[in-house]
Design an enzyme around this catalytic site. Sequence first.
Site, PDB file in Angstrom:
ATOM      1  N   ASP A  23      47.744   4.168   2.411  1.00 33.04           N
ATOM      2  CA  ASP A  23      46.690   5.188   2.491  1.00 33.04           C
ATOM      3  C   ASP A  23      46.253   5.607   3.902  1.00 33.04           C
ATOM      4  O   ASP A  23      46.028   4.750   4.764  1.00 33.04           O
ATOM      5  CB  ASP A  23      45.397   4.661   1.843  1.00 33.04           C
ATOM      6  CG  ASP A  23      45.624   3.969   0.527  1.00 33.04           C
ATOM      7  OD1 ASP A  23      46.741   3.978   0.020  1.00 33.04           O
ATOM      8  OD2 ASP A  23      44.649   3.401   0.007  1.00 33.04           O
ATOM      9  N   ASP A 148      37.227   1.195  -1.274  1.00 34.32           N
ATOM     10  CA  ASP A 148      37.613   2.498  -0.723  1.00 34.32           C
ATOM     11  C   ASP A 148      36.420   3.424  -0.448  1.00 34.32           C
ATOM     12  O   ASP A 148      36.379   4.570  -0.925  1.00 34.32           O
ATOM     13  CB  ASP A 148      38.635   3.199  -1.649  1.00 34.32           C
ATOM     14  CG  ASP A 148      39.833   2.311  -1.968  1.00 34.32           C
ATOM     15  OD1 ASP A 148      40.091   1.368  -1.194  1.00 34.32           O
ATOM     16  OD2 ASP A 148      40.512   2.549  -2.992  1.00 34.32           O
ATOM     17  N   GLU A 200      41.183   4.739  -7.753  1.00 35.70           N
ATOM     18  CA  GLU A 200      41.175   4.313  -6.348  1.00 35.70           C
ATOM     19  C   GLU A 200      40.818   5.499  -5.448  1.00 35.70           C
ATOM     20  O   GLU A 200      40.935   6.653  -5.848  1.00 35.70           O
ATOM     21  CB  GLU A 200      42.564   3.768  -5.945  1.00 35.70           C
ATOM     22  CG  GLU A 200      42.991   2.542  -6.751  1.00 35.70           C
ATOM     23  CD  GLU A 200      44.275   1.894  -6.225  1.00 35.70           C
ATOM     24  OE1 GLU A 200      44.245   0.678  -6.021  1.00 35.70           O
ATOM     25  OE2 GLU A 200      45.284   2.592  -6.005  1.00 35.70           O
TER      26      GLU A 200
HETATM   27  C1  FRU Z   1      45.402   2.568  -2.751  1.00 39.26           C
HETATM   28  C2  FRU Z   1      44.950   1.147  -2.459  1.00 39.26           C
HETATM   29  C3  FRU Z   1      43.459   1.106  -2.225  1.00 39.26           C
HETATM   30  C4  FRU Z   1      43.288  -0.102  -1.377  1.00 39.26           C
HETATM   31  C5  FRU Z   1      44.528  -0.078  -0.525  1.00 39.26           C
HETATM   32  C6  FRU Z   1      45.079  -1.414  -0.170  1.00 39.26           C
HETATM   33  O1  FRU Z   1      46.704   2.818  -2.351  1.00 39.26           O
HETATM   34  O2  FRU Z   1      45.328   0.295  -3.515  1.00 39.26           O
HETATM   35  O3  FRU Z   1      42.667   1.105  -3.392  1.00 39.26           O
HETATM   36  O4  FRU Z   1      42.136  -0.064  -0.609  1.00 39.26           O
HETATM   37  O5  FRU Z   1      45.494   0.650  -1.250  1.00 39.26           O
HETATM   38  O6  FRU Z   1      46.162  -1.287   0.713  1.00 39.26           O
END
Ligand code: FRU
Length: 477
Positions: A23, A148, A200
């Site tokens: 991300d 997040d 997410e």
């Molecule tokens: C989304 C996610 C988020 C988390 C991160 C961990 O891709 O699963 O929810 O914060 O990646 O790398």
Amino acid sequence: MHDIPPAFRPGYHFTPRRNWINDPNGLLWFDGEYHLFYQYNPNGDVWGDIGWGHAVSADLQHWEELPVALHADEHTLMFSGSAVVDTHNTSGFAGPGETALVAIYTACRRNPGGLQNQHIAYSTDRGRTWTKYAGNPVLDLGLAEFRDPKVQWYAAGGFWLMAVVLPDQHRVAFYASGDLKSWRHLSDFGPAGSTKGIWECPDLFPVEWQGGTAWVLKVDVFHGHVSGTTGSQYFVGHFDGVRFTPRPAQAARWTDFGADFYAALSWNGLPEGSGGPVWIGWMNNHRYAQTTPTQPWRGAMSQPRRLALREDAHGLLLVQEPLAQLAARRTGHTQVAGMRLEHGERAWPLADMQCDIEARFALRDAREFGLRLGAADGDHTLIGYDAASGAVFVDRSRSGLMTDHPNFPGRRAAPVEPGPELRLRILVDNCSVEVFVNGGAATITELVFPATPAATLALYAGDGGVDLLSLDLWQLA
Ligand code: FRU
């Protein structure tokens, strides 16, 4: 040390020099620099030891990778989040004459089922070095799934506003703070729309609409996306300082119809007159990201996209387009005059797999038509229109190397509103295809790994004819 020759390395999309990214995080504009942080494993090319990597750019096109901003520690991983410019020093982190940048992120305990809570860190040297706040966590519900945070300054209420997700409850929770350190619960949104998989990476941002403001709330879904894998949905509505309310009769909509646009995040603090929000997504998919055939890096960002709203038959539509400054990278130009094609194909040589294509079609009676990247008897990707379903699609069934996921090959489609003309803008960058349909009314983002580079671009039409009105192709530097 020399890198291993980088297979499929994109030419104009951000990739880390080496190792794994997912991300985008902490997107911020400050003092002439666009900051891009991202989930990064400094120790390998699969997910693990996650902290925040960092890059900066003056134009959202050319990126300079900087040292890791936030490292994981022995007990805790640094998950996704956002960052703000604390102009008025509400946090008290800045000394005299300084401005603090504050990152708000999820700390995830490494132990199985580990606790997730919200932490902050600050920088007073333009994001170069970061200090974790001694009073962390700043928001803790004692939950294993709580992450997040997207924080922004909510000017109408004069407070910091956080949107943070309760993944397994399919809720986005909103919190307010005056100092980024203590947070007050405002409201929850959800469950709503697609709830098959966990939620997410929420993003909430205002978009100008008819002289006023509409709010877009985006949230990613881990299952149940239209692509058959992961993806994201959004709601358009109103944020009144306490709660988000979707517009009456407006259902959730898909953000992108491809399998490879996830965890998109919009930039905070864009300079005045920037012309609306801009976001960027992780151009990959957790289902198979660990087995994409790239090295020594793994994972890329999409092109940054300018966001706007448009009205269509289903309400307000989020429109996404590449930034105007991408055109500055255009070099060699090939123009193909308009032509009628009756069942068959026309092919042109393609210099490389880094190009920007604009094509306009007038629909006639072809059952299917479109562009083929690569030769019919070799690895190729189809970007076309299917008349029966009224949808634009990207088909990577025969695009080359696959990943370990059975759903990787296949056709992903976006319905389009019927009209006399179909416009496609296609960004091809060695291992990716981003398609913008009718000025960004729909997008399809897909990774492709041709074992032999596509030396051909063909126009094809099946079972009938189509009129190509114009086709422009630029190589991109
Ligand atoms: C989304 C996610 C988020 C988390 C991160 C961990 O891709 O699963 O929810 O914060 O990646 O790398």
